[in-house]
Design a protein around this motif. Structure first.
Motif, PDB file in Angstrom:
ATOM      1  N   PHE A  72       0.862  -1.159   0.027  1.00 28.28           N
ATOM      2  CA  PHE A  72       0.072  -0.008   0.144  1.00 28.28           C
ATOM      3  C   PHE A  72       0.913   1.351   0.049  1.00 28.28           C
ATOM      4  N   GLN A  73       1.861   1.366   0.927  1.00 33.91           N
ATOM      5  CA  GLN A  73       2.965   2.456   0.648  1.00 33.91           C
ATOM      6  C   GLN A  73       3.519   2.615  -0.592  1.00 33.91           C
ATOM      7  N   SER A  74       3.732   1.430  -1.053  1.00 33.89           N
ATOM      8  CA  SER A  74       4.543   1.488  -2.314  1.00 33.89           C
ATOM      9  C   SER A  74       3.876   2.087  -3.504  1.00 33.89           C
ATOM     10  N   CYS A  75       2.495   2.156  -3.392  1.00 29.12           N
ATOM     11  CA  CYS A  75       1.503   2.820  -4.380  1.00 29.12           C
ATOM     12  C   CYS A  75       2.135   4.297  -4.638  1.00 29.12           C
ATOM     13  N   ASP A  76       2.823   5.123  -3.477  1.00 27.53           N
ATOM     14  CA  ASP A  76       3.389   6.355  -3.829  1.00 27.53           C
ATOM     15  C   ASP A  76       4.386   6.509  -4.409  1.00 27.53           C
ATOM     16  N   ASP A  77       5.131   5.549  -4.821  1.00 24.31           N
ATOM     17  CA  ASP A  77       6.393   5.602  -5.059  1.00 24.31           C
ATOM     18  C   ASP A  77       6.662   4.905  -6.843  1.00 24.31           C
ATOM     19  N   PHE A  78       6.296   6.093  -7.261  1.00 24.89           N
ATOM     20  CA  PHE A  78       6.422   5.761  -8.950  1.00 24.89           C
ATOM     21  C   PHE A  78       6.692   7.151  -9.670  1.00 24.89           C
ATOM     22  N   ARG A  79       7.120   6.854 -11.085  1.00 21.19           N
ATOM     23  CA  ARG A  79       7.387   8.271 -11.783  1.00 21.19           C
ATOM     24  C   ARG A  79       6.722   8.221 -13.051  1.00 21.19           C
ATOM     25  N   ILE A  80       5.897   9.102 -13.316  1.00 28.39           N
ATOM     26  CA  ILE A  80       5.176   9.082 -14.688  1.00 28.39           C
ATOM     27  C   ILE A  80       6.309   9.344 -15.856  1.00 28.39           C
ATOM     28  N   LYS A  81       6.120   8.531 -16.853  1.00 33.50           N
ATOM     29  CA  LYS A  81       7.050   8.786 -18.149  1.00 33.50           C
ATOM     30  C   LYS A  81       6.387   9.901 -18.969  1.00 33.50           C
ATOM     31  N   SER A  82       5.189   9.546 -19.359  1.00 35.79           N
ATOM     32  CA  SER A  82       4.540  10.290 -20.443  1.00 35.79           C
ATOM     33  C   SER A  82       2.995  10.373 -20.022  1.00 35.79           C
ATOM     34  N   VAL A  83       2.344  11.331 -20.562  1.00 41.29           N
ATOM     35  CA  VAL A  83       0.935  11.663 -20.497  1.00 41.29           C
ATOM     36  C   VAL A  83       0.353  12.037 -21.697  1.00 41.29           C
ATOM     37  N   THR A  84      -0.757  11.141 -22.220  1.00 42.63           N
ATOM     38  CA  THR A  84      -1.383  11.394 -23.532  1.00 42.63           C
ATOM     39  C   THR A  84      -2.756  11.659 -23.517  1.00 42.63           C
ATOM     40  N   ALA A  85      -3.169  12.375 -23.989  1.00 46.26           N
ATOM     41  CA  ALA A  85      -4.842  12.509 -23.901  1.00 46.26           C
ATOM     42  C   ALA A  85      -5.655  12.460 -25.221  1.00 46.26           C
ATOM     43  N   PRO A 102      11.678   1.327 -14.161  1.00 44.60           N
ATOM     44  CA  PRO A 102      11.678   0.778 -13.071  1.00 44.60           C
ATOM     45  C   PRO A 102      10.814   1.443 -11.926  1.00 44.60           C
ATOM     46  N   TYR A 103       9.530   0.858 -12.040  1.00 43.75           N
ATOM     47  CA  TYR A 103       8.226   1.471 -11.284  1.00 43.75           C
ATOM     48  C   TYR A 103       8.359   0.576 -10.047  1.00 43.75           C
ATOM     49  N   ASN A 104       7.761   1.219  -8.949  1.00 41.76           N
ATOM     50  CA  ASN A 104       7.574   0.378  -7.771  1.00 41.76           C
ATOM     51  C   ASN A 104       6.136  -0.376  -7.480  1.00 41.76           C
ATOM     52  N   LEU A 105       5.394   0.244  -8.255  1.00 44.43           N
ATOM     53  CA  LEU A 105       3.925  -0.005  -8.112  1.00 44.43           C
ATOM     54  C   LEU A 105       3.686  -1.579  -7.969  1.00 44.43           C
ATOM     55  N   PRO A 106       2.712  -2.190  -6.929  1.00 45.41           N
ATOM     56  CA  PRO A 106       2.674  -3.649  -6.917  1.00 45.41           C
ATOM     57  C   PRO A 106       1.794  -4.008  -7.966  1.00 45.41           C
ATOM     58  N   LEU A 107       1.413  -3.271  -8.956  1.00 43.95           N
ATOM     59  CA  LEU A 107       0.572  -3.891 -10.010  1.00 43.95           C
ATOM     60  C   LEU A 107       1.410  -4.286 -10.992  1.00 43.95           C
ATOM     61  N   ASP A 108       0.744  -5.164 -11.792  1.00 46.28           N
ATOM     62  CA  ASP A 108       1.347  -6.126 -12.859  1.00 46.28           C
ATOM     63  C   ASP A 108       1.673  -5.312 -14.439  1.00 46.28           C
ATOM     64  N   LYS A 109       1.259  -3.819 -14.296  1.00 46.64           N
ATOM     65  CA  LYS A 109       1.137  -3.237 -15.606  1.00 46.64           C
ATOM     66  C   LYS A 109       1.620  -1.724 -15.525  1.00 46.64           C
ATOM     67  N   ASP A 110       2.432  -0.955 -16.523  1.00 47.40           N
ATOM     68  CA  ASP A 110       2.759   0.258 -16.430  1.00 47.40           C
ATOM     69  C   ASP A 110       2.299   1.203 -17.440  1.00 47.40           C
ATOM     70  N   ILE A 111       1.053   0.686 -18.051  1.00 45.82           N
ATOM     71  CA  ILE A 111       0.424   1.782 -18.807  1.00 45.82           C
ATOM     72  C   ILE A 111      -1.145   1.768 -18.073  1.00 45.82           C
ATOM     73  N   PHE A 112      -1.857   2.849 -17.859  1.00 43.42           N
ATOM     74  CA  PHE A 112      -3.021   2.972 -17.441  1.00 43.42           C
ATOM     75  C   PHE A 112      -3.833   3.838 -18.218  1.00 43.42           C
ATOM     76  N   ILE A 113      -5.013   3.660 -18.384  1.00 45.81           N
ATOM     77  CA  ILE A 113      -5.941   4.618 -19.123  1.00 45.81           C
ATOM     78  C   ILE A 113      -7.100   4.847 -18.483  1.00 45.81           C
ATOM     79  N   PHE A 114      -7.382   6.038 -18.291  1.00 49.33           N
ATOM     80  CA  PHE A 114      -8.635   6.599 -17.627  1.00 49.33           C
ATOM     81  C   PHE A 114      -9.156   7.275 -18.302  1.00 49.33           C
ATOM     82  N   LYS A 115     -10.803   7.370 -17.898  1.00 52.95           N
ATOM     83  CA  LYS A 115     -11.663   8.363 -18.358  1.00 52.95           C
ATOM     84  C   LYS A 115     -12.056   9.458 -17.304  1.00 52.95           C
TER      85      LYS A 115
END
Length: 152
Positions: A72-85, A102-115
């Motif tokens: 849960f604490q590692s959810c705060d430790d990441f850096r964004i490479k790029s943002v596209t809209a 080298p992201y530290n999120l405990p999730l299994d992906k490094d690309i997220f798409i949100f609305k």
């Protein structure tokens, strides 16, 4: 006689001019939205962090308390490479967030798409985001690259 948006196109040159101006408007609007979102990085950071918290929260009862706390604490430790809209005219504004390798999120992906949270009145909600700089994304759901690329 063809009509669109209350305009009469009795001559094909006016129809072609209208289509060209519409395409230019859509591309310019997308550039403005992307620039605004990139100028407010806290909104994209918050969306990824809250999505991480949400996904981990669903797995709370499946792991030990100390493991959960560390993840849960590692959810705060990441850096964004790029943002596209994308979107904002006919579809809700969508954002594609790519994290650095080298992201530290405990999730299994490094690309997220949100609305965006507001999905009604797409053009007006995008215009509100442009004016206010307040971009809120629905972190409960992520979307596919296919939906992102098809968003207008």
């Amino acid at each position: 006689m063809h009509r669109a948006f209350g305009l009469s196109f009795s001559d094909s040159k006016w129809l072609i001019l209208f289509v060209i101006l519409l395409v230019i408007f859509v591309f310019a609007y997308h550039k403005l939205i992307q620039s605004s979102i990139q100028n407010h990085p806290e909104s994209t950071y918050r969306a990824v962090r809250e999505h991480c918290h949400y996904v981990l929260g669903k797995q709370f009862d499946q792991m030990a308390q100390d493991v959960f706390s560390d993840k849960f604490q590692s959810c705060d430790d990441f850096r964004i490479k790029s943002v596209t809209a994308a979107g904002g005219v006919f579809d809700p504004v969508m954002v594609k967030i790519i994290l650095e390798s080298p992201y530290n999120l405990p999730l299994d992906k490094d690309i997220f798409i949100f609305k965006t949270v507001v999905i009604n009145f797409n053009f007006l909600s995008g215009l509100h985001g442009l004016i206010s700089g307040n971009w809120e994304f629905n972190f409960y759901n992520t979307y596919s690259d296919f939906i992102f690329k098809g968003s207008v």
